[in-house]
Scaffold this motif. Structure first.
Motif, PDB file in Angstrom:
ATOM      1  N   SER B  44     109.837 -47.605  10.131  1.00  0.00           N
ATOM      2  CA  SER B  44     110.354 -46.378   9.532  1.00  0.00           C
ATOM      3  C   SER B  44     109.990 -45.201  10.427  1.00  0.00           C
ATOM      4  O   SER B  44     108.852 -45.110  10.894  1.00  0.00           O
ATOM      5  CB  SER B  44     109.737 -46.212   8.147  1.00  0.00           C
ATOM      6  OG  SER B  44     110.364 -45.165   7.484  1.00  0.00           O
ATOM      7  N   GLY B  45     110.941 -44.353  10.677  1.00  0.00           N
ATOM      8  CA  GLY B  45     110.699 -43.193  11.522  1.00  0.00           C
ATOM      9  C   GLY B  45     110.906 -43.462  12.987  1.00  0.00           C
ATOM     10  O   GLY B  45     110.705 -42.566  13.827  1.00  0.00           O
ATOM     11  N   GLY B  47     113.635 -43.825  14.472  1.00  0.00           N
ATOM     12  CA  GLY B  47     114.821 -43.105  14.963  1.00  0.00           C
ATOM     13  C   GLY B  47     116.099 -43.901  14.837  1.00  0.00           C
ATOM     14  O   GLY B  47     117.109 -43.563  15.447  1.00  0.00           O
ATOM     15  N   LYS B  48     116.084 -44.954  14.018  1.00  0.00           N
ATOM     16  CA  LYS B  48     117.264 -45.811  13.878  1.00  0.00           C
ATOM     17  C   LYS B  48     118.446 -45.039  13.273  1.00  0.00           C
ATOM     18  O   LYS B  48     119.558 -45.064  13.817  1.00  0.00           O
ATOM     19  CB  LYS B  48     116.932 -47.016  12.982  1.00  0.00           C
ATOM     20  CG  LYS B  48     115.735 -47.815  13.429  1.00  0.00           C
ATOM     21  CD  LYS B  48     115.473 -48.997  12.525  1.00  0.00           C
ATOM     22  CE  LYS B  48     115.093 -48.602  11.095  1.00  0.00           C
ATOM     23  NZ  LYS B  48     113.782 -47.938  10.956  1.00  0.00           N
ATOM     24  N   SER B  49     118.175 -44.386  12.179  1.00  0.00           N
ATOM     25  CA  SER B  49     119.271 -43.649  11.527  1.00  0.00           C
ATOM     26  C   SER B  49     119.789 -42.546  12.440  1.00  0.00           C
ATOM     27  O   SER B  49     120.995 -42.303  12.527  1.00  0.00           O
ATOM     28  CB  SER B  49     118.792 -43.037  10.217  1.00  0.00           C
ATOM     29  OG  SER B  49     118.418 -44.054   9.325  1.00  0.00           O
ATOM     30  N   THR B  50     118.852 -41.881  13.098  1.00  0.00           N
ATOM     31  CA  THR B  50     119.260 -40.820  14.009  1.00  0.00           C
ATOM     32  C   THR B  50     120.184 -41.366  15.092  1.00  0.00           C
ATOM     33  O   THR B  50     121.228 -40.765  15.395  1.00  0.00           O
ATOM     34  CB  THR B  50     118.014 -40.171  14.644  1.00  0.00           C
ATOM     35  OG1 THR B  50     117.119 -39.784  13.592  1.00  0.00           O
ATOM     36  CG2 THR B  50     118.379 -38.971  15.471  1.00  0.00           C
TER      37      THR B  50
HETATM   38  N1  LIG Z   1     117.080 -33.164  10.631  1.00  0.00           N
HETATM   39  C1  LIG Z   1     115.859 -33.496  11.040  1.00  0.00           C
HETATM   40  N2  LIG Z   1     114.977 -32.569  11.329  1.00  0.00           N
HETATM   41  C2  LIG Z   1     113.754 -32.886  11.745  1.00  0.00           C
HETATM   42  N3  LIG Z   1     113.327 -34.117  11.889  1.00  0.00           N
HETATM   43  C3  LIG Z   1     114.156 -35.125  11.624  1.00  0.00           C
HETATM   44  C4  LIG Z   1     115.478 -34.854  11.175  1.00  0.00           C
HETATM   45  N4  LIG Z   1     116.089 -36.048  10.993  1.00  0.00           N
HETATM   46  C5  LIG Z   1     115.167 -37.006  11.302  1.00  0.00           C
HETATM   47  N5  LIG Z   1     114.030 -36.438  11.673  1.00  0.00           N
HETATM   48  C6  LIG Z   1     112.828 -37.162  12.111  1.00  0.00           C
HETATM   49  O1  LIG Z   1     113.219 -38.111  13.055  1.00  0.00           O
HETATM   50  C7  LIG Z   1     112.441 -39.256  12.884  1.00  0.00           C
HETATM   51  C8  LIG Z   1     113.335 -40.470  12.833  1.00  0.00           C
HETATM   52  O2  LIG Z   1     114.063 -40.461  11.635  1.00  0.00           O
HETATM   53  P1  LIG Z   1     115.112 -41.577  11.272  1.00  0.00           P
HETATM   54  O3  LIG Z   1     115.695 -41.248   9.956  1.00  0.00           O
HETATM   55  O4  LIG Z   1     116.029 -41.767  12.404  1.00  0.00           O
HETATM   56  O5  LIG Z   1     114.165 -42.838  11.129  1.00  0.00           O
HETATM   57  P2  LIG Z   1     114.549 -44.302  10.723  1.00  0.00           P
HETATM   58  O6  LIG Z   1     114.190 -45.119  11.870  1.00  0.00           O
HETATM   59  O7  LIG Z   1     115.942 -44.350  10.250  1.00  0.00           O
HETATM   60  O8  LIG Z   1     113.546 -44.551   9.532  1.00  0.00           O
HETATM   61  P3  LIG Z   1     113.808 -45.371   8.182  1.00  0.00           P
HETATM   62  O9  LIG Z   1     113.676 -46.779   8.534  1.00  0.00           O
HETATM   63  O10 LIG Z   1     112.715 -44.916   7.283  1.00  0.00           O
HETATM   64  O11 LIG Z   1     115.165 -45.010   7.688  1.00  0.00           O
HETATM   65  C9  LIG Z   1     111.605 -39.086  11.662  1.00  0.00           C
HETATM   66  O12 LIG Z   1     110.273 -38.840  12.046  1.00  0.00           O
HETATM   67  C10 LIG Z   1     112.174 -37.912  10.983  1.00  0.00           C
HETATM   68  O13 LIG Z   1     111.177 -37.142  10.402  1.00  0.00           O
END
Ligand SMILES: Nc1ncnc2c1ncn2[C@@H]1O[C@H](COP(=O)(O)OP(=O)(O)OP(=O)(O)O)[C@@H](O)[C@H]1O
Ligand SMILES: [Mg+2]
Lengths: 446, 231
Positions: B44-45, B47-50
């Motif tokens: 988690s975190g 950056g996958k969703s990003t």
């Molecule tokens: N709009 C934003 N502004 C600031 N930080 C952000 C923003 N969007 C995401 N982040 C940060 O970027 C990082 C990656 O987030 P992301 O949602 O991509 O994680 P993830 O891998 O999808 O996690 P998960 O498995 O929990 O969904 C996180 O630390 C989050 O706090």
């Protein structure tokens, strides 16, 4: 396509939006109905006032104004069809031995004068007057019973040795007078003292015989004026000035250039009298002559418009509130709409379309209902009176046979435009908030 | 090997919070070919969703390039990118994101309406409807066409979302934890469904997940940690 579809779905699932729509409908409806009635009323009042007046009236003439000098000047004007001289006097007209009634009730308007004993006595040349004003129609009004009708050809011919007088029908009926009755005109005249040094008023009582009744559509005129023959009045008052004229009534050929004609006659007046008028002599169209009265009705219409527009403002706030609520609720959908291929502009339009649909439907219903109500106003009035006994518009007071109403297409367009513009502004505010929303915010999580 | 439909090179993404700048993606390279299923794993975190948002043209990268069929897409205008999302990319999210006012069928049709004018759509509304019904039948919701999202179970909602993602015949499907909200049996059903359609249509498929078993069923597994691909 999706924008309109989504906007409609958002709306039909939220009946609260009907509130804003109802507000718009009511304000549009009220603006159309009330203003149509007022416009119709103004039309009727103008028609009535015009019917009792000549096209142009030359008044406030100086004592040296003579008919022989002024008549040619008027006759030569290209737009003058006919003109007639008048003398003006005033007095109390009562059957012999009768005292005047008590002073009239306060608050009677100029629309229905005639309950005061003091009258204007107009000295006219019947033959000339018949060419200029509606005298012929006034004498032949259907409401006048045959027994009280004057001789249409020479209405002011002497009656059994007495000078003739024509009295307004209502006044005659109220005072129980009929054709052939004798009335006494009590007035005063100004005569030089014997040594010729000054002018003194002296009492004058003249017996007149009623030659018939007249009736214009303007109650205020009928109640306050009576007609006698000009020569007779002159003989009574101004023996030394046989050619005196105090007022001239004019009929024009083309009413479209009424104002220009009046202005031209005003310029010609001084020339015809060969003297500096020193403020005497004014040429006015019938509208100018009655301007105070006509404008007061128009001011009321303008004031009502403002009051009614306030309803629209209230409706706009109502709409703003419901739309804002909706945007707040639906802002979460922006993310997925963007993912499906929407643009920020497109999403803004969804919310804008909601407002526009509400307004357009409100406007269409409002205009339809307004036009319908206005068209059937008389029927509605009668139904309401029959059902509740309440008379919404006392038409008798205004000498009308039905509730006046005039639907003005331009005004309807203006109302529609105003409502639509309001709708655009009011929907744009929450829609722009939606446009600024980050679509990813809702996609990241709930 | 078939040329990649989707290729990302050197993607970086920074978020600024106040005066602090955090690097969420720090140079990610990833390409997916037609007919390929790629699983994206990571804490988690990570950056996958990003990354998925950047690949799906929902967000702009701070650096690097995303290419569809070799064309750099983030240099395109807002309108062109929106059209590209509509025509080429289907999204499935963890929280379904169905529109509650619309029935299952309308939710699917809405995606079909995107990019068409009122008149343009009017001409093909019959076909669109038949397609949407067929698709909903394929995802097993033949009897749920007129149900609102509130009247559907989680698994059913996700099936509607899948149908919606596929209605415009995309070539790439990006799924962000599509089973994250479902129990394992339901999840398996949903995944089976997605994979069978992927197979049938030859889609390039990116599946973000936390589930190792699920990842193993994909052709390739990509792991991320702290904004970089580690394997
Ligand atoms: N709009 C934003 N502004 C600031 N930080 C952000 C923003 N969007 C995401 N982040 C940060 O970027 C990082 C990656 O987030 P992301 O949602 O991509 O994680 P993830 O891998 O999808 O996690 P998960 O498995 O929990 O969904 C996180 O630390 C989050 O706090
Ligand atoms: Mg995530």
């Amino acid at each position: 396509m999706y924008r309109l579809f989504l906007a409609l779905r958002y709306l039909v699932t939220r009946p609260i939006n009907l509130l804003g729509m109802a507000g718009i409908t009511i304000s549009v409806w009220a603006l159309i109905v009330v203003v149509s009635v007022f416009t119709g009323f103004i039309d009727v009042v103008q028609r009535h006032v015009h019917s009792a007046s000549a096209d142009i009236i030359v008044s406030a003439l100086p004592t040296w104004a003579t008919w022989s000098k002024l008549q040619p000047a008027l006759r030569d004007d290209e737009n003058v069809a006919a003109s007639a001289p008048r003398l003006l006097h005033y007095g109390i007209l009562l059957p012999p031995g009768r005292r005047p009634d008590p002073a009239p009730l306060p608050g009677r308007s100029a629309l229905n004068g005639g309950d005061q004993p003091f009258l204007f006595v107009l000295g006219i040349d019947a033959a000339a007057e018949l060419q200029v004003t509606g005298l012929g129609d006034w004498l032949g009004a259907p409401a006048i019973p045959p027994a009280d009708r004057a001789d249409a050809a020479s209405p002011l011919a002497p009656q059994d040795g007495l000078p003739a007088v024509l009295i307004g029908l209502e006044r005659m009926q109220r005072d129980g007078l009929h054709r052939g009755d004798v009335v006494v005109l009590t007035t005063a005249r100004f005569a030089r003292t014997d040594d010729g040094s000054s002018v003194m008023p002296e009492r004058l009582q003249v017996q007149l015989r009623i030659a018939g009744a007249f009736k214009t559509d303007h109650g205020g005129f009928d109640g306050n004026n009576v007609f006698v023959d000009r020569q007779t009045l002159q003989g009574m008052l101004h023996q030394d000035q046989p050619d005196l004229v105090q007022e001239i009534v004019v009929k024009v050929k083309d009413e479209a250039t009424l104002d220009e004609t009046a202005a031209r006659l005003q310029r010609g007046l001084a020339r015809a009298l060969e003297r500096n008028l020193q403020g005497f002599g004014s040429v006015m169209t019938w509208q100018q002559r009655n301007a105070g009265f006509l404008q007061s009705v128009e001011h009321q219409r303008a004031l009502l418009k403002i009051v009614l527009i306030v309803i629209m403002v209230v409706a706009a706030f109502l709409m703003l509130a419901t739309l804002s609520m909706m945007v707040t609720e639906k802002i979460a959908d922006i993310g997925i709409l963007t993912a499906m291929g929407g643009t920020p502009r497109g999403v803004t339009f969804v919310f804008l379309a909601c407002g526009l649909v509400i307004t357009s439907v409100g406007v269409v219903i409002g205009i339809g209902l307004g036009a319908l109500t206005a068209s059937y106003l008389e029927e509605i009035r009668q139904t309401v009176r029959w059902a509740t006994g309440v008379d919404l518009f006392p038409i008798d007071v205004y000498n009308l046979d039905r509730v006046p109403c005039s639907l003005d297409a331009l005004w309807m367009l203006q109302v529609a435009g105003m409502a639509l513009a309001t709708g655009v502004v009011v929907s744009a505010i929450p829609a722009l908030r939606a446009a600024r929303h980050d679509p990813l915010a809702s996609l990241r999580g709930v | 090997m078939t040329p990649p439909v989707l290729a990302a090179a050197g993607i970086t993404k920074n978020f600024r919070i106040g005066r602090q700048e955090i690097a969420v993606l720090r140079g990610v390279d990833l390409s997916i070919a037609a007919g390929e299923k790629v699983a994206l794993l990571g804490q988690s975190g990570a950056g996958k969703s990003t990354l998925l948002h950047v690949l799906g043209l929902l967000d702009k990268p701070s650096g690097g390039a995303v290419r569809y069929d070799g064309r750099d897409v983030h240099t395109l205008s807002v309108q062109k990118r929106a059209l590209l999302r509509h025509q080429h990319i289907g999204f499935v999210f963890q929280f379904y994101h169905l529109i509650p006012e619309l029935t299952a069928l309308q939710n699917v049709l809405l995606a079909r309406m995107m990019g068409h004018s009122v008149l343009g759509y009017w001409g093909q509304r019959r076909t669109a409807r038949i397609e949407a019904e067929a698709l909903l039948e394929q995802v097993g919701l033949k009897d749920r066409l007129r149900h609102r999202p509130a009247e559907l179970s989680g698994g059913e909602r996700q099936r509607v979302a899948i149908a919606r993602a596929l209605i415009a015949k995309p070539r790439v499907v990006l799924a962000d934890e599509p089973t994250g909200n479902l129990d394992s049996t339901t999840a398996r059903g949903v995944v089976d469904l997605m994979f069978s359609i992927q197979q049938e249509r030859g889609l390039a498929f990116l599946l973000v997940t936390h589930d190792e078993n699920l990842a193993r069923r994909c052709d390739r597994v990509v792991r991320m940690r702290d904004g970089v691909v580690v394997s």
